[in-house]
Design a protein around this motif. Structure first.
Motif, short mmCIF file in Angstrom:
data_model
loop_
_atom_site.label_atom_id
_atom_site.label_comp_id
_atom_site.label_asym_id
_atom_site.label_seq_id
_atom_site.Cartn_x
_atom_site.Cartn_y
_atom_site.Cartn_z
N ASP A 76 7.82 -8.17 -15.28
CA ASP A 76 8.18 -8.89 -14.11
C ASP A 76 7.34 -8.27 -13.29
N LEU A 77 6.99 -9.06 -11.96
CA LEU A 77 6.15 -8.62 -10.71
C LEU A 77 4.75 -8.00 -11.17
N GLY A 78 4.28 -8.62 -11.96
CA GLY A 78 3.17 -8.03 -12.67
C GLY A 78 1.79 -8.43 -11.75
N ILE A 79 1.86 -8.14 -10.38
CA ILE A 79 0.60 -8.08 -9.59
C ILE A 79 -0.01 -6.86 -9.14
N ALA A 80 -1.07 -6.41 -9.19
CA ALA A 80 -1.41 -5.03 -8.90
C ALA A 80 -2.17 -5.09 -7.72
N LEU A 81 -2.11 -4.28 -6.74
CA LEU A 81 -2.53 -4.15 -5.54
C LEU A 81 -3.92 -3.27 -5.75
N SER A 82 -5.00 -3.72 -5.24
CA SER A 82 -6.35 -3.37 -5.73
C SER A 82 -6.84 -2.63 -4.55
N ASP A 83 -6.76 -2.21 -3.23
CA ASP A 83 -7.55 -1.66 -2.40
C ASP A 83 -7.05 -0.47 -1.61
N HIS A 124 0.75 -1.13 0.16
CA HIS A 124 0.06 -0.04 0.22
C HIS A 124 0.71 1.27 0.04
N GLU A 125 1.97 1.27 0.76
CA GLU A 125 2.74 2.31 0.91
C GLU A 125 3.02 3.10 -0.39
N TYR A 126 3.52 2.27 -1.55
CA TYR A 126 3.96 2.55 -2.98
C TYR A 126 2.88 3.31 -3.40
N LEU A 127 1.63 3.11 -3.48
CA LEU A 127 0.68 3.51 -4.06
C LEU A 127 0.25 4.90 -3.48
N GLN A 128 0.20 4.87 -1.91
CA GLN A 128 -0.20 5.82 -1.26
C GLN A 128 0.91 7.09 -1.46
N ALA A 129 2.30 6.64 -1.59
CA ALA A 129 3.42 7.61 -1.98
C ALA A 129 3.21 8.55 -3.15
N TYR A 166 -0.52 6.38 -12.27
CA TYR A 166 0.87 6.77 -12.33
C TYR A 166 1.59 5.68 -11.67
N GLY A 167 1.24 5.26 -10.63
CA GLY A 167 2.01 4.16 -9.60
C GLY A 167 2.01 2.98 -10.67
N PHE A 168 1.09 2.45 -11.38
CA PHE A 168 1.12 1.28 -12.06
C PHE A 168 2.05 1.44 -13.32
N GLU A 169 2.00 2.66 -13.77
CA GLU A 169 2.84 2.89 -14.88
C GLU A 169 4.40 2.82 -14.62
N VAL A 170 4.48 3.65 -13.62
CA VAL A 170 6.02 3.59 -12.89
C VAL A 170 6.76 2.11 -12.84
N TRP A 171 5.67 1.48 -12.21
CA TRP A 171 6.06 0.11 -11.81
C TRP A 171 6.23 -0.65 -12.85
N ALA A 172 5.66 -0.53 -14.14
CA ALA A 172 5.74 -1.39 -15.42
C ALA A 172 7.05 -1.00 -16.06
N LYS A 173 7.40 0.33 -16.02
CA LYS A 173 8.37 0.93 -16.69
C LYS A 173 9.57 0.49 -15.90
N GLU A 174 9.57 0.19 -14.31
CA GLU A 174 10.69 -0.28 -13.87
C GLU A 174 10.87 -1.95 -14.30
N TYR A 175 9.85 -2.70 -14.24
CA TYR A 175 9.90 -4.20 -14.26
C TYR A 175 9.82 -4.91 -15.43
N ARG A 176 9.16 -4.10 -16.63
CA ARG A 176 8.99 -4.51 -17.85
C ARG A 176 8.38 -5.75 -17.93
N GLN A 179 0.34 9.53 -4.23
CA GLN A 179 -0.56 10.53 -4.16
C GLN A 179 0.19 11.89 -3.97
N ALA A 180 1.36 11.92 -3.52
CA ALA A 180 2.48 12.90 -3.28
C ALA A 180 3.33 13.16 -4.58
N LEU A 181 3.61 12.12 -5.16
CA LEU A 181 4.61 12.24 -6.14
C LEU A 181 4.12 12.08 -7.48
N GLY A 182 3.05 11.75 -7.86
CA GLY A 182 2.51 11.83 -9.07
C GLY A 182 1.98 13.16 -9.80
N PRO A 183 1.84 13.12 -10.92
CA PRO A 183 1.43 14.64 -11.55
C PRO A 183 0.02 15.12 -11.04
#
Length: 394
Positions: free
Chosen positions: A247-254, A216-221, A235-245, A223-227
């Motif tokens: 890999d690690l493709g499970i999204a947190l939903s809540d 949760h902390e990643y998507l919470q952060a 934004y959080g999902f896009e940055v994650w996908a950019k980093e891991y290309r 909130q302050a770091l995105g556009p």
């Protein structure tokens, strides 16, 4: 000494930390501790907790530990170089009895995200073990072994042969010793039905698959770091996908509840991510909604994974397996019910990010009572932006 290795934490701390290093190295954050279990007096153990944290801050990664982390295909060499220099610093964490005088303790972690992200899991494990070794000086290990045997018997029934579980229990374990015994028992008795562990230390030690993506902390952060706030989840999902290309493709939903998640988790993300993780609200309703969402976006649900990890016990795991096992790929992360089930009431303790770059951040989940934010105006704004109804307890 309770924590003897910096690997004794969950994998998602490393995966998120690598994203922080590459994308948000200057971010400043604040975390706070909360015990949700009523009537627990933790104040007698403050000095002992502080001493264990002091010892934790003396640890460094060994060469063999760095080699192990570096063997994971999604961990990059510059991150390993950073970890070679890394240590936790006591100046970023403070432990005090609560001024309320009600038996609660205040643990505040404040500083650069890159240098504080690794505190959460070991500090929670420390609080748990200090509490239980003082209150249960003769642990009921035989009771715990009996309960574990019953769980294994349920999973070992022929009709559940394809049902696999993983250990997600580091943060709320009874003790380090008991955690390892549980893992060794599951390896011995379940075989391939034991899918692995979120704990990197035990994955390394016992040749298990380390499991985890984001918390949760990643998507919470974000909130302050995105556009802008409304796009923070995207934004959080896009940055994650950019980093891991891929890999690690499970999204947190809540972080904002399932409805807000599905609004953002469009066809692009449905196809890009391998699946999603449930961590609050009714898991059966969540699963049905996610399967329908995949179908609506022309994605075959049988190619996707649903991970369940919210307060699971084995009977609920089996119920979920019966409902969804033939309709998609499944994974189950069982925490407290595996690593702290000896007949005592487990502590419901958490450490959550509450600010990033001086701005309040929060999660508004589908389970009332899980939120931690002291800024009511921000919570109201968050609900408005993400069209989240007010639930009792939130």
């Amino acid at each position: 000494m309770i924590i003897t290795s910096l690997l004794d934490t969950d994998l998602y701390k490393f995966t998120m930390m690598q994203v922080v290093l590459h994308h948000f190295p200057a971010a400043q954050v604040e975390y706070r501790f909360k015990c949700r279990t009523e009537g627990v007096d933790l104040t007698p153990y403050v000095a002992e907790i502080r001493e264990e944290i002091r010892l934790l801050c003396g640890l460094r990664f060994s060469e063999s530990e760095l080699e192990y982390l570096g063997s994971m295909r999604f961990i990059k060499s510059d991150f390993i170089d950073f970890l070679d220099l890394f240590r936790l610093n006591e100046k970023y964490i403070d432990v005090q009895p609560s001024p309320k005088g009600n038996g609660e303790i205040d643990i505040t972690i404040q500083g650069p995200w890159l240098h504080t992200i690794m505190f959460e899991i070991p500090v929670l494990a420390i609080v748990n073990e200090v509490y239980f070794r003082n209150t249960q000086r003769r642990p009921a290990y035989q009771e715990g072994r009996g309960r574990l045997k019953e769980k294994i018997a349920l999973l070992s029934r022929p009709d559940y042969g394809d049902c696999k579980i993983a250990d997600y229990g580091t943060r709320r374990r009874f003790s380090r010793e008991w955690h390892e015994e549980v893992i060794l028992t599951l390896i011995d008795k379940l075989g391939d039905q034991f899918a692995g562990t979120s704990n990197v230390y035990y994955a390394h030690k016992h040749n298990l698959t380390p499991l985890g993506t984001m918390a949760h902390e990643y998507l919470q952060a974000c909130q302050a770091l995105g556009p802008r706030l409304r796009d923070s989840q995207i934004y959080g999902f896009e940055v994650w996908a950019k980093e891991y290309r891929g890999d690690l493709g499970i999204a947190l939903s809540d972080v904002y509840g399932m409805s807000a998640f599905l609004r953002d988790f469009d066809m692009y993300f449905c196809k890009l991510f391998d699946g999603a993780r449930h961590d609050s609200g009714d898991p059966f309703a969540w699963g049905e909604r996610l399967l329908q969402h995949y179908a609506d976006n022309r994605v075959d649900p049988r190619t996707k994974t649903m991970i369940f990890s919210d307060g699971l016990d084995i009977p609920k795991v089996l119920q979920l397996f019966e409902r969804f096992g033939h309709r998609c790929k499944l994974a189950f992360g069982v925490g407290t019910n595996l690593t702290n089930d000896l007949g005592y009431q487990p502590l419901q303790i958490v450490i959550k990010m509450v600010r990033c770059n001086g701005q309040p951040v929060a999660k508004l989940t589908d389970s009332p009572g899980k939120n931690m934010c002291d800024d009511e105006a921000y919570l109201a704004y968050l609900r408005q932006v993400f069209e989240i109804p007010v639930l009792a307890g939130n």
